[in-house]
Design a protein around this motif. Structure first.
Motif, mmCIF file in Angstrom:
data_model
loop_
_atom_site.group_PDB
_atom_site.id
_atom_site.type_symbol
_atom_site.label_atom_id
_atom_site.label_comp_id
_atom_site.label_asym_id
_atom_site.label_seq_id
_atom_site.Cartn_x
_atom_site.Cartn_y
_atom_site.Cartn_z
ATOM 1 N N ALA A 62 0.783 -1.308 -0.163
ATOM 2 C CA ALA A 62 -0.105 -0.008 -0.051
ATOM 3 C C ALA A 62 0.842 1.266 0.005
ATOM 4 C CB ALA A 62 -0.869 -0.028 1.267
ATOM 5 N N LEU A 63 1.810 1.481 0.651
ATOM 6 C CA LEU A 63 2.612 2.504 0.696
ATOM 7 C C LEU A 63 3.594 2.705 -0.297
ATOM 8 C CD1 LEU A 63 3.338 2.732 4.618
ATOM 9 C CD2 LEU A 63 1.438 3.729 3.286
ATOM 10 N N ARG A 64 4.243 1.443 -0.880
ATOM 11 C CA ARG A 64 4.494 1.509 -2.215
ATOM 12 C C ARG A 64 3.771 2.298 -3.430
ATOM 13 N NH1 ARG A 64 4.555 -1.255 -7.014
ATOM 14 N NH2 ARG A 64 6.522 -1.368 -8.174
ATOM 15 N N GLY A 65 2.637 1.851 -3.243
ATOM 16 C CA GLY A 65 1.652 2.471 -4.267
ATOM 17 C C GLY A 65 1.304 4.036 -3.882
ATOM 18 N N LEU A 66 1.361 4.250 -2.687
ATOM 19 C CA LEU A 66 1.107 5.755 -2.262
ATOM 20 C C LEU A 66 2.317 6.560 -2.633
ATOM 21 C CD1 LEU A 66 -0.828 7.619 -0.395
ATOM 22 C CD2 LEU A 66 0.829 7.002 1.369
ATOM 23 N N HIS A 67 3.467 6.303 -2.373
ATOM 24 C CA HIS A 67 4.576 7.103 -2.594
ATOM 25 C C HIS A 67 5.234 7.044 -4.014
ATOM 26 C CE1 HIS A 67 4.534 8.324 1.566
ATOM 27 N NE2 HIS A 67 4.647 7.014 2.003
ATOM 28 N N THR A 68 5.183 5.967 -4.628
ATOM 29 C CA THR A 68 5.633 5.701 -5.945
ATOM 30 C C THR A 68 4.625 5.943 -6.948
ATOM 31 O OG1 THR A 68 5.517 3.383 -6.066
ATOM 32 C CG2 THR A 68 7.331 4.365 -5.217
ATOM 33 N N GLY A 69 3.250 5.978 -6.613
ATOM 34 C CA GLY A 69 2.292 6.056 -7.321
ATOM 35 C C GLY A 69 1.480 7.323 -7.420
ATOM 36 N N LEU A 70 1.361 8.154 -6.423
ATOM 37 C CA LEU A 70 0.725 9.365 -6.241
ATOM 38 C C LEU A 70 1.557 10.651 -6.203
ATOM 39 C CD1 LEU A 70 -2.301 8.110 -4.117
ATOM 40 C CD2 LEU A 70 -2.400 8.807 -6.384
ATOM 41 N N SER A 71 2.897 10.436 -6.020
ATOM 42 C CA SER A 71 3.831 11.873 -5.561
ATOM 43 C C SER A 71 3.478 12.643 -6.858
ATOM 44 C CB SER A 71 5.072 11.307 -5.315
ATOM 45 O OG SER A 71 5.501 10.582 -6.472
ATOM 46 N N VAL A 72 3.503 13.989 -6.493
ATOM 47 C CA VAL A 72 3.331 14.899 -7.819
ATOM 48 C C VAL A 72 4.646 15.959 -7.609
ATOM 49 C CG1 VAL A 72 1.811 16.743 -8.359
ATOM 50 C CG2 VAL A 72 0.934 14.549 -7.693
ATOM 51 N N ARG A 73 5.027 16.380 -8.536
ATOM 52 C CA ARG A 73 6.359 17.195 -8.573
ATOM 53 C C ARG A 73 5.650 18.526 -8.209
ATOM 54 N NH1 ARG A 73 8.854 17.174 -14.140
ATOM 55 N NH2 ARG A 73 9.893 15.371 -13.390
ATOM 56 N N GLY A 74 6.394 19.231 -7.367
ATOM 57 C CA GLY A 74 6.327 20.708 -6.994
ATOM 58 C C GLY A 74 5.523 20.731 -5.647
#
Length: 567
Positions: free
Chosen positions: A458-470
Motif C-alpha cells: 500500500a505505501l509503495r503505491g502511495l509514494h511511488t504512484g501518487l507523488s506529484v512534482r512541485g
C-alpha cells in the motif's frame, strides 16, 4: 545536531504532560487505583482496575460498583463511569471481560467473566456487600447480567448502557429480575435491533421485550420511575442524545448511571450529577497519544542522524506525476474508495475462511488482515495499470527493518513507562494503545506477517504512484492523508447522516463493523503521516511500511478480543 533531537524531546514532553493530566484526574480527591489480577472460574486469570475512594477501609466500608466495557474494548474504556462513581464514594471494579485486555481467553466464556468479577468484588473487606451495583455497556451489560443471574442476592441495582436483557446473550428479564434496573439506551444507538428488537433506538419504548421487563403494555415513558426501588423492582428508561459508542463520551449517559445508583444504593457521597471531570482524563490520554506519534517521528529523525542509519537518509528520487491529471485523480479515487467498497465483503470472507483458531485466535484481527492483504494486492495491480513516471523507492531492506524496530521499540517503552508510573494508557475514546501481555505478544508475531505485506504494497503505491512534482510539504502530507482516509470519511459520514435522519444506519445489518470503522480514520491518518515523514527523509517506502506494520499490529492485537483459548 540538536535540531535532530527536537521532535524526540518534544514527544516526551507532550507524553509527560498528557499522562500527568490524566493521572491527576483519575486520582482526583485522593482516589487510588490498583491494577488487579485474580482467579476466576476454573482458575482463569481475570484483570481489572480497582478505584478506591479516600477514607475507605475495612472499618469504613463503601458501596461498590462492578463496571464492564463492551466488545472489543477493555477496562480503561469505562474510565468516565469509574472516575465519576469513585468521586462519589463508590469502590469501582472496572473489569476486563474474558478474552479482553489482560483477562484470560476466550471471550464469551463463563458469563463473559461477570460472575467472577462480582464474586471477587464481594471478597474485598472495604466493600459494603449489601450495597453493590452493576453497570455494563453493550456486551458488558450481558456480562453484569450473567453475574446477576449467577448471584441473584449479591447485588442491589443494575444499569445497562446500550445493552439489554434477553437474547442473544442474557437471561430474559421480567418485572422482578434483574433487581432495580435502569436502561440507558441512547436516541441514536446503532444496536436497537440486536438489543431490543426494534428498527430504531427511538422505538425502544415500544419494544415488547422492554415492556415485559417494565410490566406494561403501553410505551415506556423515558425518565419515569416504574415499580418499587425498596422492593427491588424499580425500573427506569433514559435516552441520552448520543450513539452507542458515544455512551462512554456523554455527560448525560454517565449522569443517568450516577443518578440511578444514587437512588438505589446507600452511602454515596452527594455530588451534583453535572459535576463531572472525566473528560479531562480523555483529553490527557489524547495528548499522550499525540505525543506518542511525535515521539515516533522524532525517534526516527534522531536515529537517521546516527552512524548506524545515516546511509538511509536521502531525498526522494523523482515523482510519479508531473501534475494532477485525470490519471492521477483516478488513482487517487481508487486508493481512497476501494478499501471502503471492499470493507464489508472482505470482512465476511475472513469470517468464513478464517474462524478463530490457535494460530489466528482474534476474529476481528483476522478480518482486518485479510481485508488489508487483498487491498494491498489491488493496489499492486492498479499501480501497474495506472503507471506514472518511474520512481525508485525501495531502499535498504535490512536497514529499514532495524530502524523500524528501534523506532517502535522506543515508543513501546514510553507506553510501558507511563503505564507503570501513572496507570494510564494512550487513548482517545475507543482508540487505545497499551502494553502487551505475553499472550498477545505471541499473537502479534503471527499477524505481523499479513500487515507487513499490506503496508509494503500500500505505501509503495502511495509514494511511488501518487507523488506529484512541485508539491509543498503541507500538500504532500494532506494529499497522502486524504488518499488513505477520504473513503472512510465519506462512508462514515453517509452512514451517520442516515442514522441522524432515519434513526438507523444505512447498513442496518452491519452496526458492529460500522462502529469499528470509526477507528480507521485516526489510525490511517497516523499511518499516512508517519509514512510520509519517513519517505521525505529516506526516499524509500520501506521504513514507513515497517514502522506502520509494527505499530498497527501492536494497536490492533492489544485492543481486540481473543475468541479462541490460547496461552
Amino acid at each position: 545536531m540538536l535540531r535532530k533531537f527536537r521532535l524526540f524531546h518534544l514527544g516526551w514532553i507532550i507524553i509527560l504532560f498528557g499522562a500527568l493530566l490524566a493521572h491527576f484526574i483519575q486520582t482526583s480527591g485522593g482516589i487510588t487505583i490498583r491494577d488487579l489480577r485474580f482467579n476466576g472460574t476454573n482458575g482463569e486469570v481475570m484483570s481489572g482496575l480497582l478505584y478506591v475512594p479516600p477514607g475507605v477501609s475495612a472499618e469504613n466500608k463503601a458501596p461498590a460498583i462492578l463496571a464492564v466495557h463492551g466488545y472489543f474494548n477493555s477496562r480503561e474504556t469505562q474510565d468516565g463511569f469509574a472516575i465519576e462513581f469513585a468521586r462519589r464514594g463508590y469502590v469501582v471494579l472496572a473489569l476486563d471481560q474474558k478474552g479482553h485486555g489482560y483477562s484470560d481467553a476466550p471471550a464469551f466464556a463463563n458469563g463473559f467473566g461477570g460472575p467472577a468479577g462480582l464474586a471477587y468484588l464481594r471478597t474485598l473487606d472495604i466493600v459494603d456487600v449489601n450495597n453493590i451495583g452493576l453497570e455494563g455497556h453493550s456486551m458488558g451489560g450481558w456480562t453484569v447480567l450473567a453475574a446477576a443471574a449467577a448471584m441473584p442476592d449479591a447485588y442491589k441495582a443494575v444499569v445497562l448502557e446500550g445493552s439489554s436483557t434477553g437474547a442473544p446473550f442474557a437471561k430474559e428479564g421480567d418485572t422482578s429480575w434483574p433487581r432495580n434496573l435502569a436502561v440507558v439506551f441512547s436516541k441514536f444507538d446503532e444496536f436497537s435491533q440486536v438489543m431490543w428488537g426494534v428498527p430504531t433506538a427511538q422505538e425502544v419504548p415500544v419494544s415488547a421485550k422492554l415492556q415485559t421487563v417494565f410490566g406494561v403494555t403501553e410505551p415506556v415513558v423515558a425518565g419515569q420511575l416504574y415499580g418499587d426501588i425498596a422492593a427491588g423492582t424499580g425500573r427506569m428508561l433514559t435516552q441520552p442524545n448520543t450513539t452507542h459508542p458515544g455512551d462512554h463520551f456523554s455527560n448525560e449517559a454517565i449522569g443517568d448511571a450516577i443518578t440511578w445508583f444514587d437512588q438505589t444504593l446507600d452511602g454515596a457521597k452527594p455530588l451534583p450529577v453535572d459535576d463531572q471531570i472525566w473528560i479531562w482524563k480523555e483529553i490527557g490520554t489524547l495528548i499522550a497519544l499525540v505525543g506518542f506519534v511525535v515521539l515516533l517521528a522524532g525517534t526516527f529523525e534522531m536515529l537517521l542522524s546516527t552512524q548506524a542509519f545515516a546511509h538511509l537518509r536521502r531525498e526522494p528520487a523523482g515523482t510519479a506525476h508531473d501534475k494532477r491529471t485525470a490519471k492521477w485523480w483516478l488513482a487517487f479515487a481508487l486508493a481512497a474508495f476501494v478499501p471502503v467498497i471492499t470493507y464489508y465483503p472482505f470482512f465476511y470472507w475472513a469470517t468464513v475462511l478464517f474462524p478463530a483458531s490457535a494460530i489466528l485466535p482474534q476474529t476481528f484481527t483476522s478480518q482486518i488482515a485479510l481485508w488489508a492483504v487483498l487491498n494491498g494486492l489491488i493496489v499492486l495491480v492498479t499501480g501497474f495499470l495506472l503507471k506514472g513516471n518511474k520512481v525508485q523507492g525501495r531502499g535498504d531492506i535490512l536497514g529499514s527493518v532495524l530502524i523500524a524496530l528501534a523506532t517502535v521499540g522506543i515508543g513501546y517503552l514510553a507506553v510501558c513507562a507511563v503505564d507503570f508510573f501513572f496507570k494510564v494508557d494512550f487513548r482517545f475514546w475507543v482508540l487505545a494503545l497499551k502494553p502487551f501481555d505475553l499472550v498477545r505478544a505471541k499473537i502479534a508475531v503471527v499477524y505481523l506477517v499479513p500487515f507487513t505485506v499490506f503496508f509494503v504494497l500500500a505505501l509503495r503505491g502511495l509514494h511511488t504512484g501518487l507523488s506529484v512534482r512541485g508539491d509543498s510539504r503541507l500538500v504532500q502530507y494532506l494529499s497522502n492523508i486524504l488518499a488513505l482516509t477520504l473513503g472512510f470519511v465519506v462512508f462514515l459520514g453517509f452512514q451517520y447522516l442516515t442514522l441522524l435522519f432515519t434513526g438507523h444506519l444505512f447498513s442496518m445489518n452491519e452496526p458492529l463493523n460500522t462502529v469499528i470503522g470509526m477507528q480507521f480514520l485516526p489510525l490511517l491518518a497516523v499511518v499516512a503521516f508517519l509514512s510520509t515523514f519517513a519517505w521525505r527523509r529516506t526516499g524509500s517506502y520501506l521504513p514507513g511500511a515497517f514502522i506502520n506494520a509494527l505499530f498497527v499490529t501492536w494497536y490492533i492485537v492489544s485492543s481486540q478480543a481473543i475468541q479462541f483459548a490460547v496461552s
